[in-house]
Motif scaffolding. Structure first.
Motif, PDB file in Angstrom:
ATOM      1  N   ILE A 158       0.852  -1.189   0.000  1.00 29.32           N
ATOM      2  CA  ILE A 158       0.000   0.000   0.000  1.00 29.32           C
ATOM      3  C   ILE A 158       0.886   1.237   0.000  1.00 29.32           C
ATOM      4  O   ILE A 158       1.660   1.445   0.933  1.00 29.32           O
ATOM      5  CB  ILE A 158      -0.930   0.035   1.234  1.00 29.32           C
ATOM      6  N   THR A 159       0.772   2.055  -1.032  1.00 28.62           N
ATOM      7  CA  THR A 159       1.501   3.320  -1.078  1.00 28.62           C
ATOM      8  C   THR A 159       0.534   4.437  -0.730  1.00 28.62           C
ATOM      9  O   THR A 159      -0.501   4.596  -1.379  1.00 28.62           O
ATOM     10  CB  THR A 159       2.123   3.559  -2.472  1.00 28.62           C
ATOM     11  N   LEU A 160       0.877   5.159   0.306  1.00 33.78           N
ATOM     12  CA  LEU A 160       0.076   6.299   0.740  1.00 33.78           C
ATOM     13  C   LEU A 160       0.708   7.572   0.196  1.00 33.78           C
ATOM     14  O   LEU A 160       1.923   7.760   0.307  1.00 33.78           O
ATOM     15  CB  LEU A 160       0.026   6.350   2.263  1.00 33.78           C
ATOM     16  N   VAL A 161      -0.119   8.420  -0.385  1.00 28.56           N
ATOM     17  CA  VAL A 161       0.330   9.698  -0.935  1.00 28.56           C
ATOM     18  C   VAL A 161      -0.377  10.795  -0.152  1.00 28.56           C
ATOM     19  O   VAL A 161      -1.611  10.800  -0.062  1.00 28.56           O
ATOM     20  CB  VAL A 161      -0.024   9.832  -2.433  1.00 28.56           C
ATOM     21  N   ALA A 162       0.389  11.706   0.428  1.00 31.05           N
ATOM     22  CA  ALA A 162      -0.214  12.823   1.163  1.00 31.05           C
ATOM     23  C   ALA A 162      -0.783  13.827   0.164  1.00 31.05           C
ATOM     24  O   ALA A 162      -0.115  14.204  -0.801  1.00 31.05           O
ATOM     25  CB  ALA A 162       0.819  13.487   2.054  1.00 31.05           C
ATOM     26  N   ALA A 163      -2.006  14.245   0.397  1.00 29.57           N
ATOM     27  CA  ALA A 163      -2.677  15.193  -0.493  1.00 29.57           C
ATOM     28  C   ALA A 163      -1.900  16.498  -0.589  1.00 29.57           C
ATOM     29  O   ALA A 163      -1.199  16.893   0.346  1.00 29.57           O
ATOM     30  CB  ALA A 163      -4.089  15.470   0.018  1.00 29.57           C
ATOM     31  N   ALA A 164      -2.043  17.154  -1.730  1.00 23.41           N
ATOM     32  CA  ALA A 164      -1.437  18.475  -1.915  1.00 23.41           C
ATOM     33  C   ALA A 164      -2.116  19.454  -0.962  1.00 23.41           C
ATOM     34  O   ALA A 164      -3.215  19.195  -0.460  1.00 23.41           O
ATOM     35  CB  ALA A 164      -1.597  18.919  -3.366  1.00 23.41           C
ATOM     36  N   ARG A 165      -1.492  20.561  -0.751  1.00 21.77           N
ATOM     37  CA  ARG A 165      -2.010  21.467   0.281  1.00 21.77           C
ATOM     38  C   ARG A 165      -3.185  22.312  -0.189  1.00 21.77           C
ATOM     39  O   ARG A 165      -3.367  22.556  -1.378  1.00 21.77           O
ATOM     40  CB  ARG A 165      -0.901  22.348   0.808  1.00 21.77           C
ATOM     41  N   SER A 166      -3.937  22.755   0.812  1.00 20.19           N
ATOM     42  CA  SER A 166      -5.072  23.626   0.531  1.00 20.19           C
ATOM     43  C   SER A 166      -4.930  24.955   1.261  1.00 20.19           C
ATOM     44  O   SER A 166      -5.784  25.815   1.150  1.00 20.19           O
ATOM     45  CB  SER A 166      -6.384  22.945   0.951  1.00 20.19           C
TER      46      SER A 166
ATOM     47  N   GLN B 275      -7.302  12.800  -8.538  1.00 20.94           N
ATOM     48  CA  GLN B 275      -7.789  12.986  -9.917  1.00 20.94           C
ATOM     49  C   GLN B 275      -6.720  13.648 -10.777  1.00 20.94           C
ATOM     50  O   GLN B 275      -6.487  13.243 -11.910  1.00 20.94           O
ATOM     51  CB  GLN B 275      -9.070  13.828  -9.922  1.00 20.94           C
ATOM     52  N   ALA B 276      -6.039  14.662 -10.217  1.00 20.54           N
ATOM     53  CA  ALA B 276      -5.002  15.364 -10.983  1.00 20.54           C
ATOM     54  C   ALA B 276      -3.832  14.443 -11.316  1.00 20.54           C
ATOM     55  O   ALA B 276      -3.172  14.623 -12.335  1.00 20.54           O
ATOM     56  CB  ALA B 276      -4.505  16.580 -10.202  1.00 20.54           C
ATOM     57  N   LEU B 277      -3.598  13.442 -10.471  1.00 22.03           N
ATOM     58  CA  LEU B 277      -2.536  12.469 -10.729  1.00 22.03           C
ATOM     59  C   LEU B 277      -3.002  11.345 -11.653  1.00 22.03           C
ATOM     60  O   LEU B 277      -2.233  10.463 -12.004  1.00 22.03           O
ATOM     61  CB  LEU B 277      -2.017  11.892  -9.410  1.00 22.03           C
ATOM     62  N   GLY B 278      -4.287  11.374 -12.025  1.00 20.43           N
ATOM     63  CA  GLY B 278      -4.825  10.387 -12.952  1.00 20.43           C
ATOM     64  C   GLY B 278      -5.186   9.059 -12.309  1.00 20.43           C
ATOM     65  O   GLY B 278      -5.321   8.055 -13.003  1.00 20.43           O
ATOM     66  N   PHE B 279      -5.382   9.027 -10.987  1.00 20.65           N
ATOM     67  CA  PHE B 279      -5.635   7.765 -10.294  1.00 20.65           C
ATOM     68  C   PHE B 279      -7.067   7.255 -10.423  1.00 20.65           C
ATOM     69  O   PHE B 279      -7.304   6.082 -10.223  1.00 20.65           O
ATOM     70  CB  PHE B 279      -5.297   7.878  -8.813  1.00 20.65           C
ATOM     71  N   ALA B 280      -8.032   8.118 -10.716  1.00 19.28           N
ATOM     72  CA  ALA B 280      -9.442   7.719 -10.751  1.00 19.28           C
ATOM     73  C   ALA B 280      -9.783   6.881  -9.515  1.00 19.28           C
ATOM     74  O   ALA B 280     -10.156   5.717  -9.618  1.00 19.28           O
ATOM     75  CB  ALA B 280      -9.758   6.962 -12.039  1.00 19.28           C
ATOM     76  N   PRO B 281      -9.670   7.476  -8.325  1.00 17.86           N
ATOM     77  CA  PRO B 281      -9.810   6.715  -7.084  1.00 17.86           C
ATOM     78  C   PRO B 281     -11.245   6.512  -6.631  1.00 17.86           C
ATOM     79  O   PRO B 281     -12.161   7.198  -7.081  1.00 17.86           O
ATOM     80  CB  PRO B 281      -9.086   7.607  -6.079  1.00 17.86           C
ATOM     81  N   MET B 282     -11.392   5.570  -5.719  1.00 18.11           N
ATOM     82  CA  MET B 282     -12.656   5.336  -5.044  1.00 18.11           C
ATOM     83  C   MET B 282     -12.524   5.973  -3.649  1.00 18.11           C
ATOM     84  O   MET B 282     -11.583   5.660  -2.911  1.00 18.11           O
ATOM     85  CB  MET B 282     -12.886   3.829  -4.920  1.00 18.11           C
TER      86      MET B 282
ATOM     87  N   PRO C  67     -12.102  11.056   1.557  1.00 15.26           N
ATOM     88  CA  PRO C  67     -13.250  11.745   0.961  1.00 15.26           C
ATOM     89  C   PRO C  67     -13.131  13.269   0.908  1.00 15.26           C
ATOM     90  O   PRO C  67     -14.028  13.926   0.391  1.00 15.26           O
ATOM     91  CB  PRO C  67     -14.422  11.319   1.863  1.00 15.26           C
ATOM     92  N   THR C  68     -12.026  13.844   1.386  1.00 14.33           N
ATOM     93  CA  THR C  68     -11.902  15.298   1.368  1.00 14.33           C
ATOM     94  C   THR C  68     -11.741  15.824  -0.052  1.00 14.33           C
ATOM     95  O   THR C  68     -11.261  15.127  -0.944  1.00 14.33           O
ATOM     96  CB  THR C  68     -10.695  15.771   2.207  1.00 14.33           C
ATOM     97  N   VAL C  69     -12.128  17.068  -0.223  1.00 14.82           N
ATOM     98  CA  VAL C  69     -12.034  17.716  -1.536  1.00 14.82           C
ATOM     99  C   VAL C  69     -10.589  17.715  -2.024  1.00 14.82           C
ATOM    100  O   VAL C  69     -10.317  17.387  -3.187  1.00 14.82           O
ATOM    101  CB  VAL C  69     -12.587  19.161  -1.466  1.00 14.82           C
ATOM    102  N   ARG C  70      -9.642  18.055  -1.157  1.00 21.35           N
ATOM    103  CA  ARG C  70      -8.254  18.151  -1.630  1.00 21.35           C
ATOM    104  C   ARG C  70      -7.649  16.793  -1.936  1.00 21.35           C
ATOM    105  O   ARG C  70      -6.859  16.665  -2.862  1.00 21.35           O
ATOM    106  CB  ARG C  70      -7.390  18.967  -0.677  1.00 21.35           C
TER     107      ARG C  70
END
Length: 191
Positions: free
Chosen positions: A5-13, A64-71, A55-58
């Motif tokens: 499992i690779t966890l990616v920290a969301a970009a900042r808001s 989505q910006a990374l092209g992951f099309a996540p659930m 589920p957060t907006v950021r």
């Protein structure tokens, strides 16, 4: 059977000192710029068999910006901060200094009326432990930095108070490998 499992920290808001508890603001301009700079390096994670996000907006926007099309995964939501939601740490400290001290000092404490640190770490650990463990399976999840911190504390079976000693920067990644209750931290080589 183990999963990676690779966890990616969301970009900042927001700027670090303007961060608010349980904040759900969209990416700011600097956050979008960070994603554009990191996209090439994170592109290989697109090959992951399962792609999730907080589920957060950021987190959703970053994925989505990374092209992951996540659930979106409700279990990957940030810590429930109760009545402190929407306030900065400085604002809460000015009004409730004793409550902040209790919250920072005791992982079972939830003076804000929300989720304790211990409950938060346990919830994130429960999510990790219920991922499908197909041998060699790969998962990527974009989540709030606090979620990544909680996952690391859980996976390493570190004391809950060590949560405060883990710094997770926007768009940083960490990989955990293993199965339910048996996780190891996997560091990548620069090659």
């Amino acid at each position: 059977m183990s999963v990676r499992i690779t966890l990616v920290a969301a970009a900042r808001s927001s700027a670090l000192l303007a961060e608010r508890f349980d904040d759900d603001r969209p990416l700011d301009q600097a956050g979008w710029h960070e994603v554009q700079l990191a996209a090439h390096a994170l592109m290989q994670l697109n090959a992951s068999e399962l792609r999730y996000c907080s589920p957060t907006v950021r987190s959703r926007a970053t994925a989505q910006a990374l092209g992951f099309a996540p659930m979106a995964q409700p279990a990957l939501r940030d810590c429930d901060m109760g009545r402190w939601r929407g306030y900065t740490l400085a604002e809460v400290t000015a009004v409730e200094p004793g409550a902040v001290d209790a919250w920072l000092g005791d992982p079972r404490s939830a003076p804000h009326g929300g989720e304790s640190l211990l409950a938060f770490i346990s919830r994130i650990g429960g999510w990790l432990d219920t991922r499908p463990a197909e041998d060699g399976g790969t998962i990527v999840a974009v989540a709030e930095p606090s979620v990544v911190r909680a996952a690391l504390v859980y996976a390493l079976q570190a004391p809950p108070t060590s949560y405060w000693n883990v710094e997770v920067r926007s768009l940083s990644t960490v990989t955990l490998a293993g199965t339910a209750g048996r996780w190891s931290l996997r560091l990548q080589t620069a090659a």
